[in-house]
Design an enzyme around this catalytic site. Structure first.
Site, PDB file in Angstrom:
ATOM      1  N   TRP A 130     -24.400 -33.106 -27.802  1.00 21.20           N
ATOM      2  CA  TRP A 130     -25.837 -32.878 -27.586  1.00 21.20           C
ATOM      3  C   TRP A 130     -26.083 -32.774 -26.083  1.00 21.20           C
ATOM      4  CZ3 TRP A 130     -29.883 -37.190 -27.151  1.00 21.20           C
ATOM      5  CH2 TRP A 130     -31.174 -36.670 -27.176  1.00 21.20           C
ATOM      6  N   ASP A 211     -23.793 -42.532 -31.903  1.00 17.64           N
ATOM      7  CA  ASP A 211     -25.127 -41.930 -31.996  1.00 17.64           C
ATOM      8  C   ASP A 211     -25.338 -41.537 -33.462  1.00 17.64           C
ATOM      9  OD1 ASP A 211     -27.502 -40.596 -31.748  1.00 17.64           O
ATOM     10  OD2 ASP A 211     -26.849 -39.230 -30.162  1.00 17.64           O
ATOM     11  N   LYS A 246     -35.456 -37.868 -38.328  1.00 17.27           N
ATOM     12  CA  LYS A 246     -35.089 -36.881 -39.336  1.00 17.27           C
ATOM     13  C   LYS A 246     -35.267 -37.422 -40.749  1.00 17.27           C
ATOM     14  CE  LYS A 246     -33.547 -34.611 -35.704  1.00 17.27           C
ATOM     15  NZ  LYS A 246     -33.784 -35.079 -34.328  1.00 17.27           N
TER      16      LYS A 246
END
Length: 399
Positions: A130, A211, A246
């Site tokens: 990311w 993560d 999410k």
């Protein structure tokens, strides 16, 4: 002093969203930003969240500050989601959790803590990762290095080179992993590979930092925790950054958590004190609303069951879009093999599209994709799929 500032370049992902908003083309498609979209191209509010909000509105009696480390019920549920009730880490109380402003906040709090504990620490991130990861650690004055992760030619995990690099990382350094639905590649280690990684960490003495932003979007809420649970059962120390943007759709509520696992309960509590000090001098204490919603949903059996169903529906829709995308490209006469996209997990995929392809898609077709070819599969719908695949077929012929 401000007249001396140079213009700051836009964020490569959020800047793409701003450009998308300004595009007047009514048929524009955004496959850049990391938000789940439904079949109508909207980011929905989950029905369980709506129900919990109505209950919360009726029952809430104050707007007092939360403690520095956050909402107690929320922290308990974070640990149960991450580890499962029967995990040795839970039973031995070797984990402590703090509520943070989103998963990004969890990463930053973790970075500040690592910098305090060991100012010379190095954090290793996957190549690719990311784009915000290196910046978060740099802001905490931490050096980052990269380890091999993705085999671009085979469209698979570069496991042999990954393990070869992990074997050389010195004890005490930190290795950042994506807990599942790897962003940007969509390629995850298998359970056996996670076990090999965990054994390597235990043998070499480096510290995993996971993560964990997409739990439930790969194979299932429990299944997606295989990697983090395997690590936690094997290594004495680790960190986990969780996000509920999410799987609860709570993007603008910024609901995250940082969990630390230590070798004993007393060491975990000592570390918690230092983490709380990092928080106190940063944002003092976290926002309450989103954490209270998560806690209420997971505390209520009926709501929890419905939430699990909503997560499954989102996961299954993404999987359907992967299959439809591959088959529609084939129907457009594309001979390049995109079948690997069906095997990847989660919202993101490394599509194999080049920067030139991405540029043409944006300029000629108002299709917005991150420059490295990462696409958000959740941005695809039955309605935009034909136009999307027609445009990709065209630029593949031209480039």
């Amino acid at each position: 002093m401000f007249e001396k500032l140079d213009i700051c370049p836009p964020d490569p992902i959020l800047g793409l969203t701003e450009a998308f908003k300004k595009d007047p083309n009514p048929k524009k498609i955004n496959l850049g930003v990391g938000e789940y979209k439904d079949a109508f191209g909207k980011t929905p509010v989950l029905e369980t969240v709506k129900k919990a909000e109505r209950i919360l509105t009726d029952e809430e009696t104050d707007k007092l500050y939360l403690p520095i480390d956050g909402h107690a019920g929320y922290k308990r549920h974070v640990q149960l989601l991450v580890f499962g009730e029967a995990h040795p880490v839970i039973q031995s109380q070797r984990a402590v959790t703090v509520q943070t402003p989103g998963g990004t906040g969890a990463l930053r709090v973790g970075a500040d803590f690592l910098s305090k504990v060991n100012p010379s620490v190095t954090v290793w991130v996957s190549e690719p990762t990311w784009p915000n990861h290196p910046g978060i650690f740099a802001a905490a004055n931490i050096i980052t290095k990269s380890y091999p992760y993705y085999n671009a030619a085979q469209k698979t995990l570069d496991f042999e080179n990954l393990m070869s690099t992990l074997e050389k990382i010195p004890a005490g350094e930190v290795v950042l992993f994506h807990g599942g639905c790897h962003n940007p590649t969509g390629v995850d280690p298998s359970p056996a590979q996670w076990e090999a990684i965990a054994n390597m960490a235990a043998a070499k003495g480096w510290i995993p930092f996971v993560d964990f932003a997409y739990q439930g979007f790969a194979e299932g809420i429990d299944s997606d925790a295989t990697g983090v649970r395997t690590l936690a059962a094997t290594v004495p120390e680790m960190l986990i950054a969780s996000s509920f943007s999410k799987n609860f759709g709570l993007y603008n509520e910024r609901v995250g958590a940082l969990t630390l696992v230590a070798s004993s309960e007393s060491q975990a509590q000592t570390a918690l004190g230092h983490i709380k000090r990092c928080i106190r001098t940063n944002y003092s204490n976290p926002p309450a609303h989103g954490a209270m919603l998560v806690s209420m949903i997971l505390d209520t059996p009926e709501l929890k069951k419905q939430w699990e169903s909503e997560v499954r529906q989102m996961r299954e829709r993404i999987a359907r879009m992967r299959t439809l995308f591959v088959h529609t490209l084939q129907s457009k006469g594309v001979t390049q093999d995109f079948s690997f996209i069906e095997k990847q997990k989660g919202m993101f995929s490394f599509s194999g599209l080049s920067p030139e392809h991405v540029k043409l898609l944006r300029e000629k077709h108002s299709i917005y994709i991150v420059g490295n070819g990462r696409i958000n599969v959740a941005g695809m719908t039955e309605q935009n799929m034909d136009a999307l695949c027609s445009a990709i077929a065209e630029v593949l012929r031209q480039a």
